[in-house]
Design an enzyme around this catalytic site. Structure first.
Site, short mmCIF file in Angstrom:
data_model
loop_
_atom_site.label_atom_id
_atom_site.label_comp_id
_atom_site.label_asym_id
_atom_site.label_seq_id
_atom_site.Cartn_x
_atom_site.Cartn_y
_atom_site.Cartn_z
N ASN A 190 1.01 -1.20 0.04
CA ASN A 190 -0.16 0.08 -0.11
C ASN A 190 0.78 1.41 0.11
O ASN A 190 1.52 1.57 1.01
CB ASN A 190 -0.76 -0.14 1.16
CG ASN A 190 -1.92 1.20 1.20
OD1 ASN A 190 -1.83 2.23 0.45
ND2 ASN A 190 -2.24 1.44 2.37
N TRP A 191 0.85 1.66 -1.27
CA TRP A 191 2.03 3.04 -1.15
C TRP A 191 1.39 4.45 -0.43
O TRP A 191 2.09 5.10 -0.57
CB TRP A 191 2.24 3.30 -2.73
CG TRP A 191 2.97 2.30 -3.47
CD1 TRP A 191 3.44 1.00 -2.93
CD2 TRP A 191 3.62 2.61 -4.95
NE1 TRP A 191 4.42 0.66 -3.91
CE2 TRP A 191 4.25 1.50 -4.99
CE3 TRP A 191 3.14 3.33 -5.89
CZ2 TRP A 191 4.83 1.19 -6.34
CZ3 TRP A 191 3.95 3.21 -6.85
CH2 TRP A 191 4.59 2.01 -7.23
N LYS A 192 0.17 4.20 -0.31
CA LYS A 192 -0.52 5.32 0.40
C LYS A 192 -0.18 6.62 -0.58
O LYS A 192 -0.30 6.43 -1.86
CB LYS A 192 0.09 5.50 1.63
CG LYS A 192 -0.19 4.39 2.58
CD LYS A 192 0.14 4.45 4.02
CE LYS A 192 -0.11 3.10 4.99
NZ LYS A 192 -0.08 3.24 6.22
N HIS A 240 -9.37 1.37 4.74
CA HIS A 240 -8.22 1.38 5.71
C HIS A 240 -8.27 2.42 6.86
O HIS A 240 -8.90 3.25 6.64
CB HIS A 240 -7.25 1.98 4.63
CG HIS A 240 -5.61 1.89 5.04
ND1 HIS A 240 -5.03 2.85 6.04
CD2 HIS A 240 -4.43 1.01 5.13
CE1 HIS A 240 -3.92 2.51 6.58
NE2 HIS A 240 -3.45 1.37 5.93
N GLU A 294 -6.63 4.76 7.92
CA GLU A 294 -6.37 6.34 7.58
C GLU A 294 -7.65 6.69 6.90
O GLU A 294 -8.00 7.92 7.13
CB GLU A 294 -5.31 6.17 6.72
CG GLU A 294 -3.87 6.05 7.58
CD GLU A 294 -2.96 5.43 6.72
OE1 GLU A 294 -2.55 5.63 5.37
OE2 GLU A 294 -1.67 4.98 7.41
N GLU A 319 -5.38 -4.93 10.46
CA GLU A 319 -4.21 -3.94 10.74
C GLU A 319 -4.60 -3.33 11.90
O GLU A 319 -5.20 -2.32 11.94
CB GLU A 319 -4.09 -2.85 9.61
CG GLU A 319 -3.79 -3.45 8.02
CD GLU A 319 -3.29 -2.36 7.23
OE1 GLU A 319 -2.33 -2.78 6.79
OE2 GLU A 319 -3.80 -1.49 6.96
N GLY A 330 2.53 2.27 10.66
CA GLY A 330 3.56 3.44 10.73
C GLY A 330 4.20 3.80 12.03
O GLY A 330 4.76 4.80 12.19
N SER A 338 3.64 -2.14 10.02
CA SER A 338 5.12 -2.17 10.45
C SER A 338 5.64 -3.61 9.84
O SER A 338 6.66 -4.03 10.63
CB SER A 338 5.48 -1.94 11.76
OG SER A 338 5.16 -0.40 12.24
N GLY A 374 2.98 -1.31 4.12
CA GLY A 374 3.05 0.32 3.83
C GLY A 374 4.39 0.71 3.63
O GLY A 374 5.00 0.51 2.48
N GLY A 375 5.25 1.48 4.75
CA GLY A 375 6.42 1.81 4.35
C GLY A 375 7.35 1.01 3.70
O GLY A 375 8.00 1.47 2.90
#
Ligand code: 13P
Length: 251
Positions: free
Chosen positions: A9-11, A94, A96, A166, A172, A212, A233-234
């Site tokens: 997930n590149w966001k 998600h 977010e 999640e 994150g 993470s 993510g990251g």
């Protein structure tokens, strides 16, 4: 054990130029995996990503879609628009989006149904906050996210759906759930699906862990019996790190 589904997930990261470079780097690094590889890019990178991954084992997903087919919804994107350009997957709900954009279990349900109707494969996100976990509400929160989020979704549609557990406190933050915490929470989620769809369907359902997850902890998490993949993510922003996660599990 199932092969895994690993989705990045590149966001809100990467422009077109960075997308091209990433995909060119990733292709050779994941070409031999038996796991499913998905990259979920910003809307504007999707078409490029679909073209560049054609004929490879890399699949492309979006990060949201609207529930309506068309209409006066300024700034939104309809599922059929994603389907038309060759997008296969779409992340829905998600945390977010729940936190910053007012998503509720009800809107998650509407978006998921619309995505399925358009022939997309939704990746539906659920997960508790730290406060919910610490106050003993984790199970209640997950159960209602599942019950309300999947209302009216039939067995055939469930087979085209992925769930991502999640925990919000792990996203994150660098604080990953332990292997056991992740496995136990996913086992609880699966139990909810057993109640809704029966044991066979619930066992077939892919439930990923996200929060993470990275090149160092992926193999431990993916070895857990309940964890069918990861939503990253990251660590999905760097082709080598993402490939290490993709290749962390071999059956
Ligand atoms: P991080 O891997 O950066 O914690 O993000 C997880 C996530 O939100 C994936 O959807």
């Amino acid at each position: 054990m199932k092969n895994k589904i690993i989705a990045g997930n590149w966001k809100m990261n990467k422009n077109q130029e960075q997308t091209i470079a990433f995909i060119n780097d990733l292709k050779p690094l994941v070409k031999d995996t038996k796991n499913t590889v998905i990259i979920c890019t910003p809307y504007l990178d999707l078409e490029q990503a679909v073209c560049l991954t054609a004929g490879t084992n890399i699949h492309v997903g979006a990060q949201n879609c609207h529930w309506a087919e068309s209409g006066a919804f300024t700034g939104e994107v309809a599922p059929s628009m994603l389907k038309e350009i060759g997008v296969e997957y779409v992340i829905i709900g998600h945390s977010e989006r729940r936190q910053y954009f007012g998503e509720t279990n009800k809107t998650v349900n509407a978006r998921t149904k619309a995505a399925l109707e358009a022939g997309l494969k939704p990746i539906v996100c659920i997960g508790e906050t730290l406060q919910e976990r610490e106050s003993g509400k984790m199970e209640e929160v997950l159960a209602s996210q599942i019950k309300e989020g999947f209302e009216g979704i039939d067995e055939e549609q469930l087979r085209r759906t992925i769930v991502a557990y999640e925990p919000v406190w792990a996203i994150g933050t660098g604080v990953t759930a332990t292997n056991k915490q992740a496995n136990d929470a996913i086992a609880f989620c699966r139990k909810q699906f057993v109640e809704l769809y029966g044991n066979d369907e619930a066992q077939k359902l892919y439930i990923q862990y996200g929060g993470s997850m990275n090149a160092s902890n992926a193999s431990g998490l993916l070895l857990q019996s309940e964890i069918d993949g990861g939503l990253i993510g990251g660590a999905s922003l760097d082709a080598e790190k993402f490939a290490t996660v993709v290749n962390a599990h071999k059956n």
